[in-house]
Design a protein around this motif. Structure first.
Motif, short mmCIF file in Angstrom:
data_model
loop_
_atom_site.label_atom_id
_atom_site.label_comp_id
_atom_site.label_asym_id
_atom_site.label_seq_id
_atom_site.Cartn_x
_atom_site.Cartn_y
_atom_site.Cartn_z
N SER A 12 0.79 -1.35 -0.24
CA SER A 12 -0.09 -0.22 -0.15
C SER A 12 0.98 1.30 0.04
O SER A 12 0.30 2.25 -0.37
N SER A 13 1.95 1.09 0.38
CA SER A 13 2.81 2.30 0.42
C SER A 13 3.67 2.57 -0.82
O SER A 13 4.52 3.76 -1.09
N HIS A 14 3.46 1.77 -1.92
CA HIS A 14 3.85 1.94 -3.04
C HIS A 14 3.50 3.07 -4.03
O HIS A 14 3.79 3.58 -5.09
N ARG A 15 2.35 3.59 -3.42
CA ARG A 15 1.50 4.68 -3.94
C ARG A 15 1.42 5.81 -3.20
O ARG A 15 0.85 5.68 -1.61
N ARG A 16 1.85 6.96 -3.23
CA ARG A 16 1.73 8.17 -2.22
C ARG A 16 1.13 9.28 -2.85
O ARG A 16 1.24 9.33 -4.16
N VAL A 17 0.60 10.32 -2.15
CA VAL A 17 -0.22 11.24 -2.54
C VAL A 17 0.40 12.52 -2.03
O VAL A 17 0.53 12.88 -1.07
N THR A 71 12.84 7.18 -14.43
CA THR A 71 12.46 5.78 -14.43
C THR A 71 11.95 5.03 -13.59
O THR A 71 11.45 3.92 -13.76
N LEU A 72 12.15 5.64 -12.29
CA LEU A 72 11.69 4.60 -11.10
C LEU A 72 10.32 5.19 -10.67
O LEU A 72 9.77 4.31 -9.58
N TYR A 73 9.82 6.39 -11.08
CA TYR A 73 8.48 6.66 -10.59
C TYR A 73 7.51 7.15 -11.72
O TYR A 73 7.89 7.38 -12.81
N THR A 74 6.29 6.93 -11.42
CA THR A 74 5.08 7.38 -12.20
C THR A 74 4.21 8.36 -11.42
O THR A 74 3.96 8.08 -10.64
N VAL A 75 3.88 9.42 -12.15
CA VAL A 75 3.43 10.65 -11.60
C VAL A 75 2.20 10.83 -12.71
O VAL A 75 2.05 11.27 -13.75
N VAL A 76 0.82 10.59 -11.87
CA VAL A 76 -0.21 10.97 -12.63
C VAL A 76 -0.65 12.52 -12.54
O VAL A 76 -0.59 13.11 -11.39
N GLU A 77 -0.76 13.19 -13.78
CA GLU A 77 -0.89 14.57 -13.71
C GLU A 77 0.33 15.20 -13.33
O GLU A 77 -0.03 16.03 -12.31
N VAL A 90 -0.75 11.86 -7.61
CA VAL A 90 -0.35 10.64 -7.21
C VAL A 90 1.13 10.29 -7.93
O VAL A 90 1.18 10.29 -9.02
N VAL A 91 1.97 9.52 -6.76
CA VAL A 91 3.20 9.33 -7.27
C VAL A 91 3.44 7.52 -6.79
O VAL A 91 2.91 7.23 -5.55
N ARG A 92 3.78 6.89 -8.02
CA ARG A 92 3.88 5.45 -7.73
C ARG A 92 5.39 4.94 -7.87
O ARG A 92 6.02 5.46 -8.89
N HIS A 93 5.77 4.29 -6.93
CA HIS A 93 7.25 3.55 -7.04
C HIS A 93 7.16 2.43 -8.06
O HIS A 93 6.23 1.43 -7.91
N GLN A 94 7.95 2.36 -9.11
CA GLN A 94 7.81 1.32 -10.07
C GLN A 94 8.79 -0.03 -9.74
O GLN A 94 8.76 -0.89 -10.81
N ASP A 95 9.68 0.29 -9.04
CA ASP A 95 10.74 -0.66 -8.79
C ASP A 95 11.33 -0.65 -7.30
O ASP A 95 12.18 -0.08 -7.01
N VAL A 96 10.73 -1.60 -6.41
CA VAL A 96 11.12 -1.87 -5.30
C VAL A 96 11.81 -2.91 -4.88
O VAL A 96 11.89 -3.46 -3.81
N SER A 97 12.72 -3.25 -5.73
CA SER A 97 13.75 -4.34 -5.66
C SER A 97 14.66 -4.00 -4.73
O SER A 97 14.97 -2.79 -4.63
#
Length: 237
Positions: A59-64, A85-91, A105-112
């Protein structure tokens, strides 16, 4: 489409790789941080003050991020990042109406594990009414889970009964169960008051709807914004 050396609307030059899209399109975008060449004169209200991601807590992979516009004019904004390349930002770019706010909304794309402990930097650039401002925050990926954890029992010692309160955080295994309803209601009331205060016009702004004696200053709004940021961190725990 990938662009090299894309110019921003205020005339600054972005370095590195830049991904751009129309703000109405469904695909998100994050740009590389550049060095602003114009002096900032506009305070920026952005919360929370940092982004914490936890690899083992999905649930923490998506922050606002919440961006407030307490001014009487429209603000345009753009989100930039040192690691697009590590994050996706909506709007990642758009407009905010006067005395309104927008959630980014900020999503982390690689939590390896290779990214555990990594710290990246985001910057929000805003401009409007001939003024410009920026705000930078840090983002960090941790390799565990967020929240409180049980105390560890030293090896060789006898474990107390499971019902012993000494071995559990306040509220038991679920920290949310131990939250005082009265205290939580107080936090909500203070948060709503801060939001309302941020929407009030400044002392030098005429308003036919708001009496002049309850107009506020920029410093007062900064104090409310700081309190609201602290409350946001409490609610996200």
């Amino acid at each position: 489409m990938m662009h090299q050396g894309q110019s921003s609307p205020d005339g600054t030059q972005e370095t590195g790789r830049l991904r751009k899209r129309d703000r109405h399109a469904p695909s998100p975008s994050v740009a590389l941080l550049g060095n602003p060449k114009t002096q900032d004169s506009l305070p920026v209200f952005l919360f929370p003050t940092e982004l914490m991601f936890y690899a083992q807590e999905r649930s923490s992979h998506r922050r606002v991020l919440t961006f407030y516009n307490p001014y009487s004019f429209v603000l345009r904004f753009k989100v930039l990042c040192t690691a697009p390349t590590l994050y996706t930002v909506v709007e990642a770019e758009g407009n905010v109406r006067a005395r309104s706010c927008v959630d980014i909304v900020v999503r982390h794309q690689d939590v390896s594990p290779r990214n555990w402990g990594r710290r990246d930097r985001f910057r929000l650039e805003v401009w409007g009414a001939g003024q410009r401002g920026t705000r930078e925050i840090w983002a960090e990926l941790k390799g565990g889970e967020g929240g409180e954890k049980l105390l560890e029992i030293p090896q060789g010692s006898a474990a107390p009964p499971a019902s012993s309160p000494a071995m559990l955080p306040p509220g038991g295994l679920n920290p949310g169960r131990g939250r005082d309803p009265a205290l939580f209601a107080l936090y909500v009331a203070v948060g709503l008051a801060c939001v309302t205060f941020l929407m009030l016009p400044l002392h030098n702004e005429p308003s036919p709807l708001v009496p002049a004696h309850i107009h506020v200053t920029v410093m007062q709004k900064l104090v409310c914004a700081y309190i609201l940021g602290l409350l946001t961190m409490v609610f996200l725990r």
